[in-house]
Design a protein around this motif. Sequence first.
Motif, PDB file in Angstrom:
ATOM      1  N   ASN A   1      91.396  25.045  79.089  1.00 48.74           N
ATOM      2  CA  ASN A   1      91.019  26.460  79.096  1.00 48.74           C
ATOM      3  C   ASN A   1      90.872  27.036  80.500  1.00 48.74           C
ATOM      4  OD1 ASN A   1      90.897  26.647  76.263  1.00 48.74           O
ATOM      5  ND2 ASN A   1      88.827  25.805  76.249  1.00 48.74           N
ATOM      6  N   PHE A   2      91.234  26.257  81.507  1.00 55.39           N
ATOM      7  CA  PHE A   2      91.100  26.703  82.894  1.00 55.39           C
ATOM      8  C   PHE A   2      92.442  27.189  83.424  1.00 55.39           C
ATOM      9  CE2 PHE A   2      91.430  25.844  87.442  1.00 55.39           C
ATOM     10  CZ  PHE A   2      90.336  26.564  87.918  1.00 55.39           C
ATOM     11  N   GLN A   3      92.399  28.293  84.185  1.00 53.44           N
ATOM     12  CA  GLN A   3      93.619  28.844  84.775  1.00 53.44           C
ATOM     13  C   GLN A   3      93.334  29.351  86.183  1.00 53.44           C
ATOM     14  OE1 GLN A   3      95.198  32.808  83.673  1.00 53.44           O
ATOM     15  NE2 GLN A   3      97.102  31.775  83.114  1.00 53.44           N
ATOM     16  N   TYR A   4      94.281  29.072  87.093  1.00 49.37           N
ATOM     17  CA  TYR A   4      94.230  29.617  88.448  1.00 49.37           C
ATOM     18  C   TYR A   4      95.595  30.211  88.765  1.00 49.37           C
ATOM     19  CZ  TYR A   4      94.485  29.825  93.519  1.00 49.37           C
ATOM     20  OH  TYR A   4      94.694  30.258  94.811  1.00 49.37           O
ATOM     21  N   VAL A   5      95.604  31.448  89.283  1.00 46.09           N
ATOM     22  CA  VAL A   5      96.851  32.142  89.602  1.00 46.09           C
ATOM     23  C   VAL A   5      96.715  32.757  90.984  1.00 46.09           C
ATOM     24  CG1 VAL A   5      98.483  33.939  88.944  1.00 46.09           C
ATOM     25  CG2 VAL A   5      97.264  32.677  87.174  1.00 46.09           C
ATOM     26  N   THR A   6      97.734  32.557  91.819  1.00 44.74           N
ATOM     27  CA  THR A   6      97.811  33.231  93.104  1.00 44.74           C
ATOM     28  C   THR A   6      99.162  33.919  93.217  1.00 44.74           C
ATOM     29  OG1 THR A   6      97.727  32.972  95.517  1.00 44.74           O
ATOM     30  CG2 THR A   6      98.617  31.123  94.246  1.00 44.74           C
ATOM     31  N   GLU A   7      99.150  35.160  93.689  1.00 46.26           N
ATOM     32  CA  GLU A   7     100.380  35.951  93.799  1.00 46.26           C
ATOM     33  C   GLU A   7     100.410  36.647  95.151  1.00 46.26           C
ATOM     34  OE1 GLU A   7     102.830  39.557  91.499  1.00 46.26           O
ATOM     35  OE2 GLU A   7     100.927  38.787  90.716  1.00 46.26           O
TER      36      GLU A   7
ATOM     37  N   TRP B   1      97.860  40.220  98.274  1.00 46.28           N
ATOM     38  CA  TRP B   1      97.597  38.807  97.964  1.00 46.28           C
ATOM     39  C   TRP B   1      96.444  38.757  96.975  1.00 46.28           C
ATOM     40  CZ3 TRP B   1      96.676  34.444 102.150  1.00 46.28           C
ATOM     41  CH2 TRP B   1      96.935  33.206 101.553  1.00 46.28           C
ATOM     42  N   ASP B   2      96.710  38.214  95.799  1.00 45.50           N
ATOM     43  CA  ASP B   2      95.729  38.195  94.713  1.00 45.50           C
ATOM     44  C   ASP B   2      95.469  36.757  94.268  1.00 45.50           C
ATOM     45  OD1 ASP B   2      94.199  39.699  92.529  1.00 45.50           O
ATOM     46  OD2 ASP B   2      95.537  38.454  91.327  1.00 45.50           O
ATOM     47  N   HIS B   3      94.188  36.420  94.097  1.00 44.84           N
ATOM     48  CA  HIS B   3      93.775  35.116  93.579  1.00 44.84           C
ATOM     49  C   HIS B   3      92.906  35.338  92.350  1.00 44.84           C
ATOM     50  CE1 HIS B   3      94.936  32.951  97.322  1.00 44.84           C
ATOM     51  NE2 HIS B   3      94.607  34.099  97.877  1.00 44.84           N
ATOM     52  N   LYS B   4      93.144  34.551  91.306  1.00 48.08           N
ATOM     53  CA  LYS B   4      92.362  34.715  90.074  1.00 48.08           C
ATOM     54  C   LYS B   4      92.028  33.355  89.475  1.00 48.08           C
ATOM     55  CE  LYS B   4      94.141  35.167  86.123  1.00 48.08           C
ATOM     56  NZ  LYS B   4      94.942  35.545  84.952  1.00 48.08           N
ATOM     57  N   ILE B   5      90.757  33.193  89.076  1.00 47.67           N
ATOM     58  CA  ILE B   5      90.295  32.039  88.317  1.00 47.67           C
ATOM     59  C   ILE B   5      89.818  32.540  86.965  1.00 47.67           C
ATOM     60  CG2 ILE B   5      88.587  30.182  88.190  1.00 47.67           C
ATOM     61  CD1 ILE B   5      88.538  30.140  91.216  1.00 47.67           C
ATOM     62  N   ALA B   6      90.263  31.881  85.894  1.00 48.32           N
ATOM     63  CA  ALA B   6      89.914  32.352  84.550  1.00 48.32           C
ATOM     64  C   ALA B   6      89.555  31.177  83.660  1.00 48.32           C
ATOM     65  CB  ALA B   6      91.070  33.140  83.933  1.00 48.32           C
ATOM     66  N   HIS B   7      88.648  31.435  82.713  1.00 47.35           N
ATOM     67  CA  HIS B   7      88.267  30.460  81.688  1.00 47.35           C
ATOM     68  C   HIS B   7      88.446  31.111  80.326  1.00 47.35           C
ATOM     69  CE1 HIS B   7      86.202  27.109  79.757  1.00 47.35           C
ATOM     70  NE2 HIS B   7      85.505  28.004  79.071  1.00 47.35           N
ATOM     71  N   LYS B   8      89.300  30.534  79.498  1.00 40.83           N
ATOM     72  CA  LYS B   8      89.627  31.122  78.207  1.00 40.83           C
ATOM     73  C   LYS B   8      88.449  31.052  77.240  1.00 40.83           C
ATOM     74  CE  LYS B   8      94.651  30.778  77.851  1.00 40.83           C
ATOM     75  NZ  LYS B   8      95.772  30.255  77.021  1.00 40.83           N
ATOM     76  N   LEU B   9      88.199  32.184  76.591  1.00 41.84           N
ATOM     77  CA  LEU B   9      87.205  32.241  75.520  1.00 41.84           C
ATOM     78  C   LEU B   9      87.877  32.164  74.158  1.00 41.84           C
ATOM     79  CD1 LEU B   9      84.982  35.111  76.943  1.00 41.84           C
ATOM     80  CD2 LEU B   9      84.623  32.647  77.172  1.00 41.84           C
ATOM     81  N   SER B  10      89.099  32.660  74.067  1.00 46.59           N
ATOM     82  CA  SER B  10      89.897  32.613  72.844  1.00 46.59           C
ATOM     83  C   SER B  10      91.357  32.645  73.249  1.00 46.59           C
ATOM     84  CB  SER B  10      89.554  33.796  71.919  1.00 46.59           C
ATOM     85  OG  SER B  10      89.900  35.025  72.525  1.00 46.59           O
ATOM     86  N   LYS B  11      92.238  32.847  72.294  1.00 47.66           N
ATOM     87  CA  LYS B  11      93.665  32.851  72.594  1.00 47.66           C
ATOM     88  C   LYS B  11      94.048  33.954  73.564  1.00 47.66           C
ATOM     89  CE  LYS B  11      98.215  33.150  70.400  1.00 47.66           C
ATOM     90  NZ  LYS B  11      98.952  33.321  69.114  1.00 47.66           N
ATOM     91  N   SER B  12      93.418  35.130  73.445  1.00 49.69           N
ATOM     92  CA  SER B  12      93.820  36.285  74.248  1.00 49.69           C
ATOM     93  C   SER B  12      92.770  36.747  75.247  1.00 49.69           C
ATOM     94  CB  SER B  12      94.188  37.458  73.327  1.00 49.69           C
ATOM     95  OG  SER B  12      95.239  37.117  72.442  1.00 49.69           O
TER      96      SER B  12
ATOM     97  N   PRO C   1      97.504  38.923  75.909  1.00 48.36           N
ATOM     98  CA  PRO C   1      98.090  38.501  74.629  1.00 48.36           C
ATOM     99  C   PRO C   1      99.339  37.636  74.778  1.00 48.36           C
ATOM    100  CG  PRO C   1      98.629  40.788  75.085  1.00 48.36           C
ATOM    101  CD  PRO C   1      97.677  40.351  76.159  1.00 48.36           C
ATOM    102  N   ASP C   2     100.055  37.746  75.909  1.00 52.18           N
ATOM    103  CA  ASP C   2     101.242  36.929  76.154  1.00 52.18           C
ATOM    104  C   ASP C   2     101.422  36.795  77.658  1.00 52.18           C
ATOM    105  OD1 ASP C   2     102.631  39.290  77.088  1.00 52.18           O
ATOM    106  OD2 ASP C   2     102.965  39.824  74.982  1.00 52.18           O
ATOM    107  N   ASN C   3     102.546  36.177  78.051  1.00 52.16           N
ATOM    108  CA  ASN C   3     102.777  35.916  79.471  1.00 52.16           C
ATOM    109  C   ASN C   3     103.341  37.108  80.219  1.00 52.16           C
ATOM    110  OD1 ASN C   3     101.899  33.219  79.353  1.00 52.16           O
ATOM    111  ND2 ASN C   3     103.907  32.519  78.656  1.00 52.16           N
ATOM    112  N   THR C   4     103.595  38.229  79.541  1.00 51.26           N
ATOM    113  CA  THR C   4     104.200  39.383  80.202  1.00 51.26           C
ATOM    114  C   THR C   4     103.203  40.500  80.486  1.00 51.26           C
ATOM    115  OG1 THR C   4     104.817  40.471  78.110  1.00 51.26           O
ATOM    116  CG2 THR C   4     106.373  38.870  79.042  1.00 51.26           C
TER     117      THR C   4
END
Length: 331
Positions: A108-114, A138-149, A202-205
């Motif tokens: 459920n862990f996600q890290y994204v850098t753009e 330059w954007d950095h994001k850390i996320a923890h999923k609570l549900s599918k979306s 809701p999706d990858n786009t």
Amino acid sequence: MLKKINVLFVVYLLIMGQISVAQVDLKGLREKPDTNIVKKAQAPVANLQEVSVPIPKLDLEINYWKHWTKFGINMNQASFSENWSAGGVNSIAVGLLGWHKSEYNKNNFQYVTELDLRYGKIRNKEQLAKKNNDRIFWDHKIAHKLSKSWALYFAVTFESQFDAGYKYGRDSETNDEIITDTMSRFMAPGYFTESFGLEYKPDNTFSLRLGTGTARQTLVLDDRISQKENEKDRFGVEQGARFRNDLAFQITANLDRNLSKNLNIKSRYNLFADYKELSDPDHRLDVILTAKVTNLVNVSLTGIMVYNSAEADKVQYSQALALGLTYALPR
């Protein structure tokens, strides 16, 4: 008469006895047939040797990372002969772009850098060269999923520019174009934004961030800009100061979707509403529509719209259409 009956009875017993014996013999053959009527000679078995087959050791590892990279160049050029009756100005424009995104996903862990870098200049005949695109994002994001979306996220964003931006005028004697004022440069302004809240993806786009706890620091590190008397030229920073901090509510929407096989739209919308001035939020919309001609050649239409009352009273916008070469990884 009695003697004849006895003889017939004896004959009957003999016949029935023979039939019973025959039935017993047939029944035995049906239950236990002799399968070894014909004996076949067995073929001799050759000497067998044990062969050791090596089993490869599989060292499998799960790669939780994904990477995407694009870099390219755009060019526009126009030239006219001296006797061109319709009028026109010789010009040339060159633009450079670089984009990279890395994403890490595990459970459920996600890290994204753009990282998005853009710079371009245009030069018209008998005029100074001017930049037509200049952006560092330059954007950095850390996320923890609570549900599918839905997920909780924390993000840090940095924004600025490479080169100085100027105001232009004409020399009173020679009528040549000259620089009259410095409007902006690297870290004047520069923005750092920290945001915490909920993300809907809701999706990858497509993704939507609702930053209920957001702070933004505006930096103006050039005295020529920070000392200006006109507040609109200092990006909301007080005269003589170099720093301003704002607490706000932020909405950020990202879209990166293929409209067809060779047509892609990428956009980012950001709303920043200072809690002290919720009725006058800042808006920025970036849209890039890219049509792929070949694996390297593409046509792009770029549009930017900005409203920030600390910079200008009206909406600012820019638009560019370019033909360029773009190389993307992975192929």
